[in-house]
Design a protein around this motif. Structure first.
Motif, PDB file in Angstrom:
ATOM      1  N   THR A 289      62.037  84.226 -21.394  1.00 20.15           N
ATOM      2  CA  THR A 289      62.822  83.229 -22.115  1.00 20.15           C
ATOM      3  C   THR A 289      64.165  83.824 -22.518  1.00 20.15           C
ATOM      4  OG1 THR A 289      60.794  82.256 -23.005  1.00 20.15           O
ATOM      5  CG2 THR A 289      62.849  81.687 -24.113  1.00 20.15           C
ATOM      6  N   CYS A 290      65.178  83.023 -22.448  1.00 24.41           N
ATOM      7  CA  CYS A 290      66.513  83.454 -22.852  1.00 24.41           C
ATOM      8  C   CYS A 290      66.573  83.452 -24.377  1.00 24.41           C
ATOM      9  CB  CYS A 290      67.571  82.522 -22.259  1.00 24.41           C
ATOM     10  SG  CYS A 290      69.273  82.998 -22.638  1.00 24.41           S
ATOM     11  N   SER A 296      70.448  91.028 -26.256  1.00 28.77           N
ATOM     12  CA  SER A 296      71.267  90.756 -27.446  1.00 28.77           C
ATOM     13  C   SER A 296      72.201  89.569 -27.285  1.00 28.77           C
ATOM     14  CB  SER A 296      72.059  92.015 -27.821  1.00 28.77           C
ATOM     15  OG  SER A 296      72.911  92.408 -26.745  1.00 28.77           O
ATOM     16  N   SER A 297      72.714  89.323 -26.098  1.00 30.17           N
ATOM     17  CA  SER A 297      73.699  88.251 -25.925  1.00 30.17           C
ATOM     18  C   SER A 297      73.075  86.967 -25.404  1.00 30.17           C
ATOM     19  CB  SER A 297      74.821  88.712 -24.981  1.00 30.17           C
ATOM     20  OG  SER A 297      74.288  88.981 -23.694  1.00 30.17           O
ATOM     21  N   ALA A 298      71.783  86.775 -25.649  1.00 28.47           N
ATOM     22  CA  ALA A 298      71.116  85.564 -25.163  1.00 28.47           C
ATOM     23  C   ALA A 298      71.750  84.301 -25.746  1.00 28.47           C
ATOM     24  CB  ALA A 298      69.623  85.618 -25.504  1.00 28.47           C
ATOM     25  N   GLY A 299      72.052  84.341 -27.073  1.00 29.83           N
ATOM     26  CA  GLY A 299      72.674  83.168 -27.691  1.00 29.83           C
ATOM     27  C   GLY A 299      74.023  82.850 -27.077  1.00 29.83           C
ATOM     28  N   ASN A 300      74.823  83.885 -26.836  1.00 31.54           N
ATOM     29  CA  ASN A 300      76.144  83.669 -26.233  1.00 31.54           C
ATOM     30  C   ASN A 300      76.027  83.105 -24.827  1.00 31.54           C
ATOM     31  OD1 ASN A 300      77.438  84.664 -28.518  1.00 31.54           O
ATOM     32  ND2 ASN A 300      77.404  86.784 -27.748  1.00 31.54           N
ATOM     33  N   LEU A 301      75.010  83.560 -24.053  1.00 33.10           N
ATOM     34  CA  LEU A 301      74.826  83.041 -22.703  1.00 33.10           C
ATOM     35  C   LEU A 301      74.441  81.564 -22.748  1.00 33.10           C
ATOM     36  CD1 LEU A 301      74.647  83.471 -19.657  1.00 33.10           C
ATOM     37  CD2 LEU A 301      72.280  84.233 -19.969  1.00 33.10           C
ATOM     38  N   GLN A 302      73.561  81.202 -23.677  1.00 33.81           N
ATOM     39  CA  GLN A 302      73.158  79.795 -23.773  1.00 33.81           C
ATOM     40  C   GLN A 302      74.348  78.922 -24.130  1.00 33.81           C
ATOM     41  OE1 GLN A 302      69.137  78.754 -25.273  1.00 33.81           O
ATOM     42  NE2 GLN A 302      69.159  80.826 -26.136  1.00 33.81           N
ATOM     43  N   LYS A 303      75.158  79.371 -25.079  1.00 33.85           N
ATOM     44  CA  LYS A 303      76.340  78.587 -25.465  1.00 33.85           C
ATOM     45  C   LYS A 303      77.313  78.458 -24.299  1.00 33.85           C
ATOM     46  CE  LYS A 303      76.154  79.929 -30.348  1.00 33.85           C
ATOM     47  NZ  LYS A 303      76.835  80.707 -31.426  1.00 33.85           N
ATOM     48  N   THR A 307      78.490  74.856 -22.364  1.00 34.54           N
ATOM     49  CA  THR A 307      79.851  74.335 -22.196  1.00 34.54           C
ATOM     50  C   THR A 307      80.158  73.968 -20.743  1.00 34.54           C
ATOM     51  OG1 THR A 307      80.779  76.543 -21.871  1.00 34.54           O
ATOM     52  CG2 THR A 307      80.655  75.732 -24.130  1.00 34.54           C
ATOM     53  N   LEU A 308      79.340  74.495 -19.825  1.00 35.75           N
ATOM     54  CA  LEU A 308      79.588  74.216 -18.402  1.00 35.75           C
ATOM     55  C   LEU A 308      78.826  73.000 -17.899  1.00 35.75           C
ATOM     56  CD1 LEU A 308      79.333  77.863 -16.980  1.00 35.75           C
ATOM     57  CD2 LEU A 308      81.405  76.610 -17.612  1.00 35.75           C
ATOM     58  N   LEU A 309      77.903  72.466 -18.694  1.00 39.84           N
ATOM     59  CA  LEU A 309      77.087  71.341 -18.245  1.00 39.84           C
ATOM     60  C   LEU A 309      77.928  70.071 -18.171  1.00 39.84           C
ATOM     61  CD1 LEU A 309      73.869  71.996 -20.364  1.00 39.84           C
ATOM     62  CD2 LEU A 309      74.197  72.430 -17.924  1.00 39.84           C
ATOM     63  N   PRO A 310      77.784  69.324 -17.094  1.00 38.15           N
ATOM     64  CA  PRO A 310      78.520  68.057 -16.972  1.00 38.15           C
ATOM     65  C   PRO A 310      78.125  67.105 -18.104  1.00 38.15           C
ATOM     66  CG  PRO A 310      77.581  68.708 -14.864  1.00 38.15           C
ATOM     67  CD  PRO A 310      76.990  69.599 -15.898  1.00 38.15           C
ATOM     68  N   THR A 311      79.077  66.310 -18.571  1.00 35.56           N
ATOM     69  CA  THR A 311      78.817  65.403 -19.695  1.00 35.56           C
ATOM     70  C   THR A 311      77.814  64.317 -19.350  1.00 35.56           C
ATOM     71  OG1 THR A 311      80.751  64.117 -18.997  1.00 35.56           O
ATOM     72  CG2 THR A 311      81.094  65.794 -20.715  1.00 35.56           C
ATOM     73  N   ASN A 319      65.157  69.508 -25.063  1.00 36.33           N
ATOM     74  CA  ASN A 319      64.909  70.545 -26.066  1.00 36.33           C
ATOM     75  C   ASN A 319      64.242  71.798 -25.486  1.00 36.33           C
ATOM     76  OD1 ASN A 319      65.960  68.957 -28.177  1.00 36.33           O
ATOM     77  ND2 ASN A 319      64.001  67.847 -28.362  1.00 36.33           N
ATOM     78  N   SER A 320      63.928  71.786 -24.195  1.00 36.71           N
ATOM     79  CA  SER A 320      63.248  72.929 -23.593  1.00 36.71           C
ATOM     80  C   SER A 320      64.193  74.134 -23.545  1.00 36.71           C
ATOM     81  CB  SER A 320      62.778  72.595 -22.178  1.00 36.71           C
ATOM     82  OG  SER A 320      61.876  71.501 -22.195  1.00 36.71           O
ATOM     83  N   PRO A 321      63.686  75.340 -23.889  1.00 40.27           N
ATOM     84  CA  PRO A 321      64.550  76.526 -23.860  1.00 40.27           C
ATOM     85  C   PRO A 321      64.866  76.936 -22.420  1.00 40.27           C
ATOM     86  CG  PRO A 321      62.292  77.177 -24.303  1.00 40.27           C
ATOM     87  CD  PRO A 321      62.311  75.656 -24.314  1.00 40.27           C
ATOM     88  N   LEU A 322      65.980  77.638 -22.299  1.00 37.95           N
ATOM     89  CA  LEU A 322      66.338  78.190 -20.997  1.00 37.95           C
ATOM     90  C   LEU A 322      65.412  79.363 -20.667  1.00 37.95           C
ATOM     91  CD1 LEU A 322      70.251  78.329 -21.110  1.00 37.95           C
ATOM     92  CD2 LEU A 322      68.826  76.709 -19.853  1.00 37.95           C
ATOM     93  N   SER A 323      65.040  79.445 -19.414  1.00 37.95           N
ATOM     94  CA  SER A 323      64.284  80.585 -18.912  1.00 37.95           C
ATOM     95  C   SER A 323      65.090  81.285 -17.835  1.00 37.95           C
ATOM     96  CB  SER A 323      62.927  80.155 -18.352  1.00 37.95           C
ATOM     97  OG  SER A 323      62.099  79.631 -19.374  1.00 37.95           O
TER      98      SER A 323
END
Length: 459
Positions: A289-290, A296-303, A307-311, A319-323
């Protein structure tokens, strides 16, 4: 015939190679001083020579010249001990090795002077010289030939309790020993050399396990060669996976640096190291799980990904976490340059979401090309490589959600790989690459040089 071929001992052999540039996986150069110590330990310190000369029986000696010129006979004369032996070695370019042994031989027997019988002890200086060379190389074996064995006797001292022998008897005894000892000692030298042959060949022709991943099979690759300053050996290193499949490695010409004041120089070619790395670095895909607990930078990677996800991507807003799943792609490649070693490695980085209804949504599939800095050390006769992340290059393989620009992800992915994958690789490399125990010379107090295409160990 097989046993004769096994008598190929590289340290004793030497036909000059047409070139000092060789094509095997490993090469080494052994100094005359190192060879002298190896042979002295094997022949003298381990008692091998003493074991094979002790008890040698000499012919009876009959002469006149005892008390009042009484008939004198010396019988049961046998060799008791080799005293103060010293061994020396000279390299003969294009021929092989000249082996010299100087010692004092202690003989004992019975002496009959007239009707008086008593024990007699004889101490004689001897110098044995023989040329040793190898011929008929085939499939990792050579035949050893002992030539031009010369046995020269020096001073002789005879001890007889009654002192009834005259000087003329001393001369006769020396003459008899000069006639008979070479015929006894030279065959012993040949036997001892062949026994040491087998012993030292075993230090090169051996199969060494590499953890549970496989083995490395070392053996002599070609006929050894001598110059005036070193004996050269080329070795094959067959890297085998469990099950017997061989990891191939190409060979290219390379020359070893000079010995200077070193005992041994061992060169490992880049292609051989690549095969060994492929055997060691076999890490199964890693899925986790991310989360900051993983890196340590898991939160920064998720953010950054958010920001790159299409609107308009409704499937991306659950709500599922990134893996994350990391999978090695291809084989690692070590690059040896002057004073620098790096490992190049490709990794597939899959970022995905497990939907509540079951299917996996592939958010990103990235290819990360890593350049890893290499720290080299020797521990317990093994070459240990430690890696640290140097640089990371990212490319996009696919995205089910339409992400196309990934430039902002590189620092976060570098942190991900440095904290998760690199420690796993170092753990796999920690067992080390087993090195050949060349002539039993221990790999302690070593210097390591990195040249273009060649890693050099100097002892």
């Amino acid at each position: 015939m097989t046993m004769l071929k096994l008598l190929g001992i590289i340290f004793l052999c030497g036909l000059l190679s047409p070139s000092q540039e060789v094509l095997s996986g490993l090469s080494c150069a052994v100094s005359p001083g190192a060879m002298q110590k190896v042979l002295s330990d094997a022949i003298l310190q381990n008692g091998l020579l003493q074991q094979h000369v002790q008890g040698l029986v000499l012919p009876n000696i009959m002469c006149e010249g005892g008390l009042l010129n009484s008939p004198t006979s010396i019988t049961g004369l046998h060799l008791v001990q080799v005293r103060l032996p010293k061994l020396s070695v000279v390299l003969l370019p294009g021929i092989g090795v000249q082996l010299s042994i100087a010692a004092k031989l202690e003989l004992s027997g019975n002496c009959l002077v007239g009707l008086l019988s008593e024990l007699i002890d004889i101490l004689v200086d001897v110098n044995i010289t023989a040329n040793i060379k190898c011929t008929n190389f085939e499939s990792g074996t050579v035949q050893v030939v002992t030539e031009d064995c010369l046995c020269i006797l020096g001073a002789i001292r005879i001890k007889l309790l009654s002192g009834l022998l005259s000087l003329s008897v001393n001369e006769i005894v020396l003459k008899q020993l000069t006639a008979t000892l070479p015929g006894l000692l030279c065959p012993v030298v040949d036997i001892v050399v062949n026994l040491v042959n087998i012993q030292l060949l075993g230090t090169l022709n051996e199969v060494i396990p590499v953890g549970t991943a496989g083995t490395i099979h070392y053996q002599l690759a070609s006929l050894p060669f001598t110059s005036g300053s070193f004996l050269g050996l080329d070795l094959d290193g067959a890297v085998k996976q469990v099950g017997g499949s061989i990891i191939p490695h190409d060979s290219s010409p390379s020359a070893l640096p000079p010995l200077v004041d070193k005992l041994l120089v061992l060169g490992l070619r880049q292609s051989f190291l690549n095969a060994a790395l492929s055997l060691l670095i076999q890490i199964p895909p890693q899925t986790f799980t991310c989360s900051p607990e993983i890196f340590s930078s898991a939160g920064n990677l998720q953010k950054a990904i958010a920001t790159l996800l299409p609107t308009g991507c409704s499937a991306c807003r659950g709500n599922s976490p990134l893996s994350i799943r990391l999978t090695l792609s291809g084989r690692p490649l070590i690059l040896l340059e002057d004073k620098r070693a790096t490992v190049e490695l490709s990794v597939l980085v899959q970022v995905f979401v497990r939907r509540s209804d079951g299917p996996i949504l592939n958010v990103l599939l990235l290819k990360a090309d890593l350049s890893l800095n290499v720290h080299v050390s020797i521990a317990g006769g093994r070459l240990v490589l430690g890696l640290s992340l140097g640089s990371t290059s990212l490319s996009l393989e696919s995205s089910d959600v339409g992400i196309s620009n990934i430039s902002s992800l590189r620092p976060h992915c570098s942190s991900l790989l440095a904290e998760t994958l690199v420690p796993l690789i170092n753990g796999a490399l920690g067992i080390g690459i087993p090195l050949p125990n060349v002539l039993g010379i221990p790999l302690i107090k070593v210097d390591i040089q990195i040249l273009a295409g060649l890693l050099v160990i100097l002892v």
